[in-house]
Every structure is written in structure tokens, then in C-alpha cells.
Design a protein around this motif. Structure first.
Motif, PDB file in Angstrom:
ATOM      1  N   GLY A 148       0.830  -1.199   0.000  1.00  7.99           N
ATOM      2  CA  GLY A 148       0.000   0.000   0.000  1.00  7.99           C
ATOM      3  C   GLY A 148       0.859   1.241   0.000  1.00  7.99           C
ATOM      4  O   GLY A 148       2.063   1.190   0.274  1.00  7.99           O
ATOM      5  N   SER A 149       0.249   2.358  -0.307  1.00  7.24           N
ATOM      6  CA  SER A 149       0.983   3.617  -0.317  1.00  7.24           C
ATOM      7  C   SER A 149       1.411   3.971   1.102  1.00  7.24           C
ATOM      8  O   SER A 149       0.615   3.895   2.040  1.00  7.24           O
ATOM      9  CB  SER A 149       0.117   4.736  -0.895  1.00  7.24           C
ATOM     10  OG  SER A 149       0.802   5.973  -0.803  1.00  7.24           O
ATOM     11  N   LEU A 150       2.664   4.356   1.242  1.00  2.06           N
ATOM     12  CA  LEU A 150       3.161   4.762   2.555  1.00  2.06           C
ATOM     13  C   LEU A 150       2.935   6.242   2.803  1.00  2.06           C
ATOM     14  O   LEU A 150       3.123   6.720   3.928  1.00  2.06           O
ATOM     15  CB  LEU A 150       4.652   4.431   2.681  1.00  2.06           C
ATOM     16  CG  LEU A 150       5.042   2.960   2.489  1.00  2.06           C
ATOM     17  CD1 LEU A 150       6.505   2.752   2.842  1.00  2.06           C
ATOM     18  CD2 LEU A 150       4.153   2.039   3.301  1.00  2.06           C
ATOM     19  N   ILE A 151       2.546   6.973   1.760  1.00  2.00           N
ATOM     20  CA  ILE A 151       2.228   8.395   1.901  1.00  2.00           C
ATOM     21  C   ILE A 151       0.875   8.639   1.246  1.00  2.00           C
ATOM     22  O   ILE A 151       0.760   8.635   0.017  1.00  2.00           O
ATOM     23  CB  ILE A 151       3.294   9.295   1.251  1.00  2.00           C
ATOM     24  CG1 ILE A 151       4.671   9.050   1.871  1.00  2.00           C
ATOM     25  CG2 ILE A 151       2.914  10.758   1.405  1.00  2.00           C
ATOM     26  CD1 ILE A 151       5.773   9.891   1.256  1.00  2.00           C
ATOM     27  N   GLY A 152      -0.154   8.834   2.061  1.00  2.00           N
ATOM     28  CA  GLY A 152      -1.482   9.092   1.525  1.00  2.00           C
ATOM     29  C   GLY A 152      -1.940   7.980   0.609  1.00  2.00           C
ATOM     30  O   GLY A 152      -1.841   6.799   0.933  1.00  2.00           O
ATOM     31  N   ASP A 153      -2.437   8.378  -0.569  1.00  2.00           N
ATOM     32  CA  ASP A 153      -2.912   7.391  -1.536  1.00  2.00           C
ATOM     33  C   ASP A 153      -2.106   7.449  -2.828  1.00  2.00           C
ATOM     34  O   ASP A 153      -2.578   7.042  -3.883  1.00  2.00           O
ATOM     35  CB  ASP A 153      -4.398   7.606  -1.835  1.00  2.00           C
ATOM     36  CG  ASP A 153      -4.696   9.042  -2.277  1.00  2.00           C
ATOM     37  OD1 ASP A 153      -3.734   9.807  -2.499  1.00  2.00           O
ATOM     38  OD2 ASP A 153      -5.879   9.396  -2.387  1.00  2.00           O
ATOM     39  N   ASP A 154      -0.867   7.947  -2.751  1.00  2.00           N
ATOM     40  CA  ASP A 154      -0.016   8.067  -3.933  1.00  2.00           C
ATOM     41  C   ASP A 154       0.531   6.688  -4.317  1.00  2.00           C
ATOM     42  O   ASP A 154       1.315   6.097  -3.566  1.00  2.00           O
ATOM     43  CB  ASP A 154       1.141   9.023  -3.644  1.00  2.00           C
ATOM     44  CG  ASP A 154       1.957   9.341  -4.889  1.00  2.00           C
ATOM     45  OD1 ASP A 154       1.815   8.617  -5.899  1.00  2.00           O
ATOM     46  OD2 ASP A 154       2.748  10.295  -4.850  1.00  2.00           O
TER      47      ASP A 154
END
Length: 467
Positions: free
Chosen positions: A304-310
Motif C-alpha cells: 500500500g501507499s506509505l504516503i497518503g494514496d499516492d
């Protein structure tokens, strides 16, 4: 012709024409007697004569030695090439099996050779290899070939220590990770902008909240050596020999992992904090990595993205998504999933938490859309003190959930009090924050609970009552 006596491994052996052991002893009886000696003694007896060679080649003897010395019961042993260290090769005979295990353990400098322990190491790595090859190939390709005995001896010599057996077993399969980003950082002490995508390739995963980003990579031996020398040798010299080595750290070293070479305990440690994360004991590190591999394969940890949904920031996300470490609630088809991570590296040693919102049961979702209106948290620490937090939306965001995704509505400016229309996005809305400062209590104590309120439709065009 008279007989003569020869001393072999402390055992008197008759030689000459009457020295055929089968002439005086039943072969089975003699084999049983020899199992009370050692493999070294039996090997020396085998060079006395052809008769002794035949007796000492008995499979029953060497099967007993394999089981007794290495806890091995099958005719297989580690492959000779370090590039295939995780593979086992058939040896066809227990004598060859014993010789291979013995020479392999000696080459790595192991104090004790334990076949089942090595099998656990191989199984752990097999799970990690399979998961990363499917979900994050860039991590899979970063896993280095296994370290050799010479590699281990070089580190031991320069640090003046003896590396634990379990560490050698794990790193003999994969010598940590080889990432160009890390090599550039070590060489220049700067973060290369053209390789920032490798920040998220840490095998041991990560998370983020506010301005904190963690993504931990497993160190190869050379990096363990250089970072141990750089970060710990000077401070530890005043306290005696080196007792801890750096085995992993986040990309910017904000969260380093140390292994105590004496008691096997793993700790996350910085200038102002120290938190034990790996239990002490000779197999503590392996148990920890086995649990990590299990969480990957069972979906507790996901890509999964580790920063927001990037999507460009995708890595091993350490916010649990399944099992007892994740809490899930479904109301009117909207699923709220929450999990938390203790962060000793943060300024005040706090928990960070992740809340994921989305329409998980389209058939049970009776609206075209529903928008988040407010939140109400109750945070209780280990002393029993409860803090309540209430407010509109979450961190200025008011997602509009619908089947297949959400609209990212948010308050864009400091003076705005009404959220503006955002972009349409696929997947689930992810909100990550932290609990704030905690008192000096055990990190596994306390609780976090609360409610989220949604309005059917949108805030400006509601079509039903709050839920």
C-alpha cells in the motif's frame, strides 16, 4: 603373523591379517558400538583397512551421527554455492550428508549446526521471496545473494566480535538488501533525487504520518559494518567491547534496529529512546522474522501507499489490515478499518494510527454516496487517563464515499470553513495521524476508540439522517 595395535582417536585397533572386525563381531553389534564414539573417530577407523572402511561406511552409523550432531534425518544438505544457499541438495548417503553439514557449518563459522533451525530460515525466506516477487518485485530483486563465511569473518575481525549463529543463518540465504539509493547515501551523505522511488523498497516496511516517514531496509553485512563503526563503536568503547550491531534502519536512519550479539535481543534505539522489539534468546531474531513473513502471507501486512494514496509511494505497509491487530466496523455498507503502530522514534514516543474508509458491501449501501461529517475519538493511556477529540471531518478532509471509490473533498485554505469539491479517486480513503504525547507507560497499554458520522448524499445535499 602376529597382530599389532594402532591408536585411532583414542581407541586401540588391532591391525594385521586377523584384524577383520567381522571375524569376531556381528556387523550390527559393531555398528551399534561405533555409534557411541564420534564421527571423527569412525572416519579415522575407516582409513585403517578395507575391512574397517566397509564397517564404518554403514548407513546406520552415519544416520545416527547426523541425527545426534545436526538433528538431521534426511539425506540432504545445504548446497555448496552461496548463490543457491537456500537450496538443499540430495547427498544419497548419510555419510556424505554428515560431511556436507559439517563442512558447511565450519565454513560459516557456526558454533552449532542445527538442521531444523536452518530449515526454518529457508522456509521464512521462501515466504518473503514469494510475496515480494508477486507484490513488490523491486524489493525481491534487491535481496542479495547469501553471505559467505569469509564475509562473516571479515566483519567479526574488524569489530572484534563473534556474530550469533542465527544471524549467520539468516544472512547466509540473503545478505540483506542491495539498493543503489542506500549506496549513494553512504557515499555522498545526500539523498539522490533520481532514486527517491527506492525509499519505498525497504523489505521490513514502513508507514507515515504528518512529516514522519519510515521505510526500513535490511542491511547487508558491509553496511552493518560501516554503520556499526560509525554510529556505535565510539560510544560502546567506553563501556567495553561492541555489544550491538546495526542490522536494519529506515532510509534516513531515523529508526535504526540493533541486534545485541550477547543475548539476541533486538532494539529500536536512538539518542533519546530505546525500545525492545525482538525477544532475547538465541532464536529471537528468527522468531521475529518468521512472524513478519507470516504477516505478509496472511494479509496482515499488505502492499500500500506509505504516503497518503499516492501509488508511487507503494511499499510494505505496516498498518495491520487483518487479524486481531486490525479493527473493522461496517455500517450501511461503509467499512471503517483501523489499526495502530507504536512509534518510539517519534518525538514523544506515541502511536500512529490509520483509518481506511470505503464502500465494502455495495449491495448493502442504500445511497448513491455518503460524506464524512465529523469524528469523535476517545484515547485512553496506560494510566487510565482519557482524552477526547471531536471535530469536523478528519485533518481537514471530508471524503464523499461511493461504490468503487471516493471524492476527495477538503478544506483547502486556513480561512475556509466549507470543504471544496475534490478529485474522484479509486479505492478507499486513508487517514493517518497520531495520538500525541504519551506518559511513561508500557507501549502495549491503553486504547483508542471512537465514532465517525456520515451524512447520506453530501453535506450540501443530504438525502437522509446522520449515521
Amino acid at each position: 603373523m602376529p597382530q599389532s595395535l594402532a591408536m585411532v582417536g583414542g581407541v586401540s585397533v588391532a591391525t594385521g591379517p586377523m584384524s577383520d572386525p567381522t571375524a569376531r563381531f556381528d556387523a550390527l553389534v559393531l555398528s551399534n558400538i561405533l555409534t557411541f564414539t564420534t564421527a571423527t573417530v569412525v572416519g579415522q577407523l575407516g582409513i585403517v583397512s578395507k575391512q574397517w572402511l566397509a564397517v564404518t561406511s554403514d548407513e546406520m552409523i552415519w544416520k545416527e551421527f547426523c541425527d545426534r550432531d545436526f538433528h538431521v534425518t534426511t539425506k540432504s544438505a545445504p548446497a555448496e554455492s552461496s548463490h543457491t544457499a537456500a537450496l538443499m541438495q540430495d547427498t544419497h548417503h548419510f555419510k556424505a550428508t554428515w560431511i556436507r553439514w559439517h563442512s558447511w557449518g565450519k565454513s560459516l563459522g557456526l558454533q552449532t549446526v542445527n538442521g531444523p533451525l536452518y530449515a526454518r530460515v529457508r522456509d521464512m525466506w521462501a515466504k518473503i521471496e514469494e510475496w515480494t516477487s508477486v507484490h513488490k518485485p523491486s524489493i525481491h530483486t534487491s535481496l542479495s545473494h547469501g553471505a559467505t563465511g569469509d564475509d562473516f569473518r571479515a566483519v567479526e575481525s574488524k569489530l572484534g566480535i563473534k556474530l550469533p549463529d542465527v544471524y549467520k543463518l539468516i544472512w547466509s540465504v540473503h545478505n540483506g538488501q542491495s539498493l543503489q539509493f542506500d549506496e549513494e547515501v553512504d557515499a555522498t551523505q545526500r539523498m539522490p533525487r533520481d532514486l527517491t522511488h527506492q525509499i519505498f523498497d525497504g523489505l521490513l516496511g514502513g508507514y507515515s504520518f504528518y512529516d514522519i516517514l519510515v521505510c526500513t531496509r535490511l542491511y547487508p553485512l558491509q553496511r552493518t559494518l560501516s554503520h556499526t563503526l560509525r554510529r556505535t563503536l565510539d560510544t560502546q568503547r567506553s563501556q567495553g567491547p561492541v555489544s550491538r550491531i546495526v542490522i536494519a534502519a529506515s532510509y534516513d536512519f531515523c529508526k535504526p534496529f540493533f541486534l545485541d550479539i550477547n543475548d539476541g535481543m533486538g532494539v529500536v534505539m536512538g539518542p533519546e529512546y530505546r525500545w525492545a522489539c525482538v525477544p532475547p534468546g538465541p532464536c529471537g531474531l528468527l522468531r521475529w522474522m518468521e512472524e513478519f513473513a507470516s504477516r505478509l502471507t496472511t494479509g496482515v501486512y499488505t502492499l500500500g501507499s506509505l504516503i497518503g494514496d499516492d501509488p508511487k509511494c507503494a511499499g510494505v505497509n505496516l498498518f495491520p489490515q487483518a487479524g486481531p491487530l486490525a479493527s473493522t466496523c461496517i455500517t450501511n455498507g461503509i467499512e471503517a478499518k483501523a489499526s495502530a503502530i507504536f512509534c518510539p522514534e517519534s518525538e514523544h514516543s506515541m502511536f500512529t494510527y490509520s483509518i481506511r474508509l470505503g464502500v465494502s458491501s455495495p449491495g448493502d449501501f442504500p445511497y448513491d454516496s455518503a460524506q464524512l461529517q465529523s469524528r469523535h475519538w476517545k484515547i485512553t493511556d496506560g494510566t487510565g487517563h482519557t482524552e477526547e477529540v471531536q471535530g469536523q471531518g478528519v485533518v481537514g478532509k471530508f471524503p464523499v464515499l461511493h461504490r468503487g471509490g471516493y471524492r476527495d473533498d477538503a478544506i483547502r485554505g486556513y480561512q475556509d470553513d466549507v470543504p471544496s469539491r475534490g478529485q474522484e479517486k479509486e479505492g478507499v480513503f486513508v487517514y493517518q495521524s497520531c495520538t500525541g504525547r504519551l506518559p511513561e507507560v508500557p507501549p502495549n497499554s491503553g486504547s483508542f476508540q471512537g465514532t465517525l458520522q456520515f451524512v447520506p448524499g453530501t453535506l450540501d445535499t443530504p438525502v437522509g439522517h446522520l449515521f
